[in-house]
Scaffold this active site. Structure first.
Site, PDB file in Angstrom:
ATOM      1  N   HIS A   1       1.027  -1.131   0.063  1.00 44.77           N
ATOM      2  CA  HIS A   1      -0.013   0.127  -0.024  1.00 44.77           C
ATOM      3  C   HIS A   1       1.077   0.998  -0.024  1.00 44.77           C
ATOM      4  CE1 HIS A   1      -2.975   2.790   1.826  1.00 44.77           C
ATOM      5  NE2 HIS A   1      -3.622   2.174   1.573  1.00 44.77           N
TER       6      HIS A   1
ATOM      7  N   CYS B   1      -4.724   2.145  -3.823  1.00 48.70           N
ATOM      8  CA  CYS B   1      -3.358   2.865  -3.102  1.00 48.70           C
ATOM      9  C   CYS B   1      -2.460   1.870  -3.512  1.00 48.70           C
ATOM     10  CB  CYS B   1      -3.536   3.093  -1.525  1.00 48.70           C
ATOM     11  SG  CYS B   1      -4.733   4.385  -1.323  1.00 48.70           S
TER      12      CYS B   1
HETATM   13  N1  PMP Z   1      -1.966  -0.878   4.418  1.00 49.81           N
HETATM   14  C1  PMP Z   1      -2.893  -1.621   3.946  1.00 49.81           C
HETATM   15  C2  PMP Z   1      -2.559  -3.031   3.513  1.00 49.81           C
HETATM   16  C3  PMP Z   1      -4.152  -1.308   3.750  1.00 49.81           C
HETATM   17  O1  PMP Z   1      -5.044  -1.773   3.316  1.00 49.81           O
HETATM   18  C4  PMP Z   1      -4.339   0.035   4.373  1.00 49.81           C
HETATM   19  C5  PMP Z   1      -5.753   0.829   4.195  1.00 49.81           C
HETATM   20  N2  PMP Z   1      -6.376   0.572   2.998  1.00 49.81           N
HETATM   21  C6  PMP Z   1      -3.340   0.877   4.924  1.00 49.81           C
HETATM   22  C7  PMP Z   1      -2.290   0.403   5.028  1.00 49.81           C
HETATM   23  C8  PMP Z   1      -3.575   2.278   5.205  1.00 49.81           C
HETATM   24  O2  PMP Z   1      -4.473   2.282   6.407  1.00 49.81           O
HETATM   25  P1  PMP Z   1      -4.970   3.772   6.944  1.00 49.81           P
HETATM   26  O3  PMP Z   1      -5.300   4.406   5.467  1.00 49.81           O
HETATM   27  O4  PMP Z   1      -6.138   3.184   7.869  1.00 49.81           O
HETATM   28  O5  PMP Z   1      -3.875   4.259   7.652  1.00 49.81           O
END
Ligand code: PMP
Length: 433
Positions: free
Chosen positions: A130, A378
């Site tokens: 991500h 993302c």
């Molecule tokens: N890592 C992964 C694998 C995710 O799926 C996400 C959220 N989609 C995040 C990190 C980031 O999380 P947050 O936006 O809640 O900080």
């Protein structure tokens, strides 16, 4: 034995029991919420806990002599205990509240990373990550003159190409930061193998960070058994509110790290020319924290325990995941991403469709009451490696059912048939922001 989990919890999620009226035929359609990898729904118990906090004990934590502050502090700190127990931390001091996984990873990069990473050091992440587990390391590498390396995708298996990890690791490897479960491919990474290779081939003081955003809400996670140094997770993906998550780190490592933000609560003594700092977790929790959110997350964990705990959720979702994946893989014109049917996967299926752009698909599914997500989730580098700019994604939680999967498949087939006629070509260079 687990089949009743969604049925048993149905009443707790009034949001799921609604009709969506934007269909072209004018008929309201039952909501099918298949976007829990983005954020989960919150049970009534959590919503009530948050409003009850504001109605009865709202006050600032840690600094009040009065009863409201004492009550708020004890609930806030009880939430830390619940997280510590959930992930089997050695001590409650190992749980640092953050705004989410993103802040947790940034905290490690900008404190541990800034202090310990030097020019020529190497940081290993993966092509699956991500953006929140890529960009903080890019910023650090750029600042320090360090080198960022990626474990690639194995296109054959849809998993990390683990054969490449030993070639990437060396005495120069100071940080390995990898996700536990992919929010696109649904693969569950072999953490044991990553940890043992990293400990034997990396620098003697290498640190391993696990982005546990998609695992902590869905399966038992035991930080001591995993053998990593840090994990990051978000509360909003596990029935808690937004604005709260946590970093777990080994206590001695946390206490050796420089502070993150400066301000109230994170200090020991402040003089005009210098300050000394509190130990973890206060060291990293400057300012008034997200009190109601932390208390809401504590309630979410209590709720998860009450409905049977993570083992039960994991078993229920495993069956549901296999069912969704099998049914989707049988739909003509649909290509599911990630490991093949029959492999161990999380309850996430990202997919692309012949001649139909994922954004068009999600817009038309939305009209039928189906909430999925379209975009790069993302994960732009991963999508580039796969050869797609976007994908659609259905992601489930314990409140979803096989009946919903069946309805989803019917609606998906109808929508594809409808869109297939006047199919829009995918605009492959155009990334959805
Ligand atoms: N890592 C992964 C694998 C995710 O799926 C996400 C959220 N989609 C995040 C990190 C980031 O999380 P947050 O936006 O809640 O900080």
């Amino acid at each position: 034995e687990n089949a009743d989990l969604a049925e048993k919890t149905k009443e707790d999620f009034p949001i799921l029991d609604q009709l969506i009226s934007q269909s072209t035929d004018g008929e309201p359609k039952p909501l099918i919420y298949f976007d829990s990898a983005a954020t989960s729904q919150k049970p009534k118990q959590v919503i009530k806990e948050i409003s009850s906090y504001y109605e009865t004990i709202n006050s600032n934590v840690h600094r009040g002599a009065h009863i409201l502050s004492q009550r708020a502090t004890s609930k806030y700190e009880a939430a830390r205990d619940s997280i510590a127990k959930l992930v089997n931390a050695n001590s409650r001091n190992e749980i640092v509240f953050t705004s989410g996984a993103t802040e947790a990873i940034n905290l490690v990069a900008s404190t541990y990373g800034r202090e310990n990473i030097k020019e020529g050091d190497e940081i290993i992440i993966s092509e699956f990550e991500h953006h929140s587990n890529i960009v903080p390391w890019q910023l650090l590498a750029e600042e320090k003159g360090a080198i960022l390396k990626y474990v690639p995708l194995d296109p054959e298996t849809g998993c990390l190409d683990m054969k490449k990890l030993p070639e990437l690791l060396s005495e120069k490897t100071k940080i390995v930061s990898i996700q536990h479960v992919s929010n696109v491919m649904a693969n569950i990474n072999p953490v044991d193998e990553i940890v043992s290779l990293t400990r034997s081939l990396g620098s003697p003081d290498v640190k391993i960070i696990l982005d546990a955003c998609q695992s902590v809400p869905h399966m038992p996670v035991d930080v001591q058994a995993l053998g990593v140094d840090f994990i990051a997770a978000s509360g909003h993906k596990m029935c808690g509110p937004t604005g709260i998550g946590f970093l777990w780190g080994k206590e001695d490592i946390l206490n050796s790290m420089p502070p993150y933000m400066g301000g109230g609560e994170m200090i020991d003594e402040v003089y005009m020319d210098r300050s000394t700092f509190a130990k973890a977790p206060a060291r990293f929790e400057a300012g008034t924290p997200a009190i109601a959110q932390a208390i809401g997350l504590g309630k979410a964990i209590e709720y998860i325990e009450e409905i049977g705990g993570m083992e039960k959720i994991y078993k229920y979702e495993k069956e549901l995941a296999a069912y969704l994946h099998k049914r989707m893989s049988e739909v003509e014109g649909v290509t599911c991403l990630g490991p093949a049917v029959g492999e161990n996967r999380a309850a996430i299926v990202a997919f692309v469709c012949d001649n139909v752009h994922p954004s068009d698909l999600s817009t038309f599914l939305d009209m039928e009451g189906v909430a999925i997500r379209a975009g790069h989730h993302c994960c732009q580098p991963l999508h580039r490696a796969l050869g797609y700019s976007h994908s659609a994604r259905a992601s489930l939680y314990f409140y979803n059912t096989k009946e919903e999967v069946d309805s989803f498949i019917d609606i998906l087939k109808e929508t594809l048939a409808f869109l297939g006629g006047g199919a829009l070509e995918g605009d492959d260079d155009d990334f959805v922001p």
